[in-house]
Design an enzyme around this catalytic site. Structure first.
Site, mmCIF file in Angstrom:
data_model
loop_
_atom_site.group_PDB
_atom_site.id
_atom_site.type_symbol
_atom_site.label_atom_id
_atom_site.label_comp_id
_atom_site.label_asym_id
_atom_site.label_seq_id
_atom_site.Cartn_x
_atom_site.Cartn_y
_atom_site.Cartn_z
ATOM 1 N N GLU A 34 0.869 -1.175 0.000
ATOM 2 C CA GLU A 34 0.000 0.000 0.000
ATOM 3 C C GLU A 34 0.909 1.229 0.000
ATOM 4 O OE1 GLU A 34 -3.462 2.277 2.611
ATOM 5 O OE2 GLU A 34 -2.622 0.381 3.337
ATOM 6 N N ARG A 260 6.139 -12.561 9.593
ATOM 7 C CA ARG A 260 6.750 -11.304 9.196
ATOM 8 C C ARG A 260 8.078 -11.113 9.933
ATOM 9 N NH1 ARG A 260 3.008 -6.507 11.185
ATOM 10 N NH2 ARG A 260 4.792 -5.313 10.432
ATOM 11 N N LYS A 270 4.459 1.606 10.142
ATOM 12 C CA LYS A 270 4.486 2.768 9.253
ATOM 13 C C LYS A 270 3.956 4.023 9.956
ATOM 14 C CE LYS A 270 4.094 0.800 4.593
ATOM 15 N NZ LYS A 270 3.202 0.731 3.407
#
Length: 567
Positions: A34, A260, A270
């Site tokens: 994204e 992850r 983020k």
């Protein structure tokens, strides 16, 4: 162990079995970021995994932007992500893809769900929606708008698209199961209103699909064979599959999850990284202390080191935290092999050679008072040649490399001591003769003498240099600024639990040194070209702050792990 002989990770095993069984003829993966921030080291693992799987099995990998939320996205982020993927050495299949390219198809599929009684427009506000949704241990209850007619829902959805409702007034939801033990299946949102311009579609749309609604359909449109996600999407998989089963999609992709990347001493949210940028704690997304790919690049880390690190940590289904020292080891290992050597004096102390004319002219041609010393570009690679170091009557050594206390033992201090000897790297053995101080008692200059015949040779019997130190000419050098970067956080888990990660910013994460003196070869330094400043660490030119007459060098990493002694 070669790439082909390494044991297969669980994803490679799945793909191998699918190919052998004829389930897929070609492997097609995708990297779907994204564009709401810069990519970080965790994304690097995903990039290497998705592109690496495609490479290993002779398939293809798409670069697709999941740009479904214009409120947080920006073209700047799109461009930075493209640079990062290219820098890591990967090439996507065909053109860059965007979720926004499929918006019309998503809209038509949403209409189909409404027509089949599987979606409805809901006017509950955010607080009411949360209340109706229930808890993990308590089933939710149906929205009062859930049983609207198909015709009414179509009319309401058209009003949403036409901009007749304000943001937050209503959403389109799937009609699945408000009592499902999986919270993601409790009538999830499909569309919401966002009256903001989109970086790709402009003002064409004021309603946007959610990630959950768009993700699986994007994969289906692109013929993705293996949709690789991180573990937090495991609970979303039933919803991913529900959409695939209830829509006339052109293919049947399947989602798989892996753990992850979690690093200690690091923040990868983020939102938190953006806070560091917005509130001025760092010098932008590409600050060399940031875990972003652009920050690593500006710091002097190579794509080879990042890819090697991702290979080292492997791919598993179990979450774990990797020691950031593993990344630092991969960086050092790479730079030790590839970085040319150079000398840079960070805290210059002037030394004057008292017998320069008599000794330096012996075996070395002096041109305008300058002799030339030769040093290898890389000590372990003769093919890279030699570099020439101007040797003059006045030189600089590092202030920390001299001590006037002659009682210091050789074991304790292996540098220059008053009245004793030390070797200048690749040059003469020198002896400290006199110390010059200012009125405040600060040492301003050393008078030294050269030991004849010691360039490339052992000194005469009875002369024992304490060690080897680096140096540069005081008249032929590059005046530069050096920035010593270190870990941004001084806590192993700076954002764990209810911690405020800002409380753990390392006050010593950046030290700026002006007036450093580097050897002349560094006048031609290029950004992203790493150098080992002998005895100081690995450095690279900072393209963001360097000027033609005043280069700035960033420390990529020290020669040793100094944090190992702190914990």
């Amino acid at each position: 162990m070669s790439e082909t002989s390494k044991p297969l990770n669980f994803l490679e095993q799945i793909i191998s079995q699918d190919l052998e069984a004829g389930k897929h003829q070609t492997v097609t993966t995708r990297f779907p970021p994204e564009p709401n921030g810069y990519l970080h080291i965790g994304h690097a693992k995903s990039i290497c995994l998705n592109f690496g799987l495609a490479e290993r099995f002779g398939g293809r990998c798409n670069l697709r932007f999941d740009d479904t939320n214009p409120a947080k996205e920006d073209q700047e982020y799109v461009e930075s992500i493209v640079r990062d993927v290219e820098w890591l050495g990967f090439k996507w299949d065909g053109e860059i893809r965007y979720a926004s390219s499929y918006f019309e198809q998503f809209y038509q599929w949403a209409l189909q769900l409404i027509q089949e009684g599987k979606a409805y427009v809901c006017h509950l506000d955010a607080e009411q929606t949360k209340e109706y949704r229930g808890w993990a241990t308590k089933p939710g209850k149906d929205s009062p708008y859930r049983d609207r007619s198909v015709e009414e829902n179509l009319a309401e959805f058209e009003k949403m698209r036409a901009g007749e409702y304000e943001e937050g007034a209503c959403v389109l939801r799937a009609k699945i199961d408000m009592a499902s033990p999986n919270m993601n299946m409790r009538d999830p949102m499909l569309y919401r209103i966002r009256k903001q311009s989109h970086h790709q579609t402009g003002d064409k749309w004021c309603i946007y699909p959610t990630y959950d609604f768009a993700h699986g359909q994007e994969d289906a449109i692109e013929g993705i064979s293996h949709s690789i996600c991180t573990l937090e999407f495991a609970d979303h998989r039933p919803l991913y599959e529900w959409f695939i089963e209830n829509l006339p999609v052109p293919s049947q992709p399947k989602q798989y999850e892996f753990a992850r990347l979690e690093l200690n001493y690091t923040v990868t949210s983020k939102r938190k990284l953006k806070q560091l940028v917005d509130e001025g704690f760092v010098d932008g997304w590409d600050d060399p202390r940031m875990p972003t790919i652009s920050g690593l690049r500006r710091r002097g880390v190579s794509p080879t080191a990042v890819r090697h690190f991702c290979d080292l940590i492997g791919v598993t289904k179990s979450s774990s935290t990797i020691d950031v020292a593993t990344l630092e080891h991969a960086i050092r290992d790479d730079l030790n092999n590839v970085a040319p050597r150079a000398m840079c004096v960070l805290d210059p102390l002037l030394i004057t050679v008292t017998n320069f004319d008599e000794v330096a002219n012996d075996g070395h041609e002096l041109v305008d008072g300058v002799a030339q010393m030769l040093q290898p570009v890389h000590p372990n690679d003769e093919s890279r040649g030699e570099r020439r170091l101007p040797f003059t009557q006045t030189l600089y050594i590092d202030r920390a490399d001299f001590n006037e206390d002659s009682s210091l033992s050789r074991k304790k201090f292996k540098r220059l001591v008053a009245g004793e000897y030390v070797r200048l790297r690749g040059s003469y053995v020198i002896k400290a003769e006199d110390i010059i101080k200012d009125d405040a008692g600060e040492i301003t200059e050393l008078k030294v003498s050269l030991v004849p015949g010691t360039v490339g040779n052992n000194p005469p019997e009875g002369i024992r240099p304490r060690g080897v130190i680096h140096w540069v000419s005081a008249t032929h050098n590059v005046d530069c600024e050096v920035r010593l970067y270190d870990r941004l956080f001084n806590d192993e888990a700076p954002d764990a639990g209810d911690k405020n990660f800002l409380d753990f910013i390392n006050p010593d994460s950046l030290s700026i040194i002006s007036g450093a003196k580097a050897e002349l070869s560094l006048a031609d330094a290029e950004p992203e070209q790493a150098y080992q400043f002998e005895r100081e660490g690995y450095f690279c030119l900072d393209a963001k702050h360097s000027e033609a007459d005043k280069p700035v060098f960033n420390r990529t990493i020290g020669l040793k792990d100094n944090w190992a002694n702190k914990v």
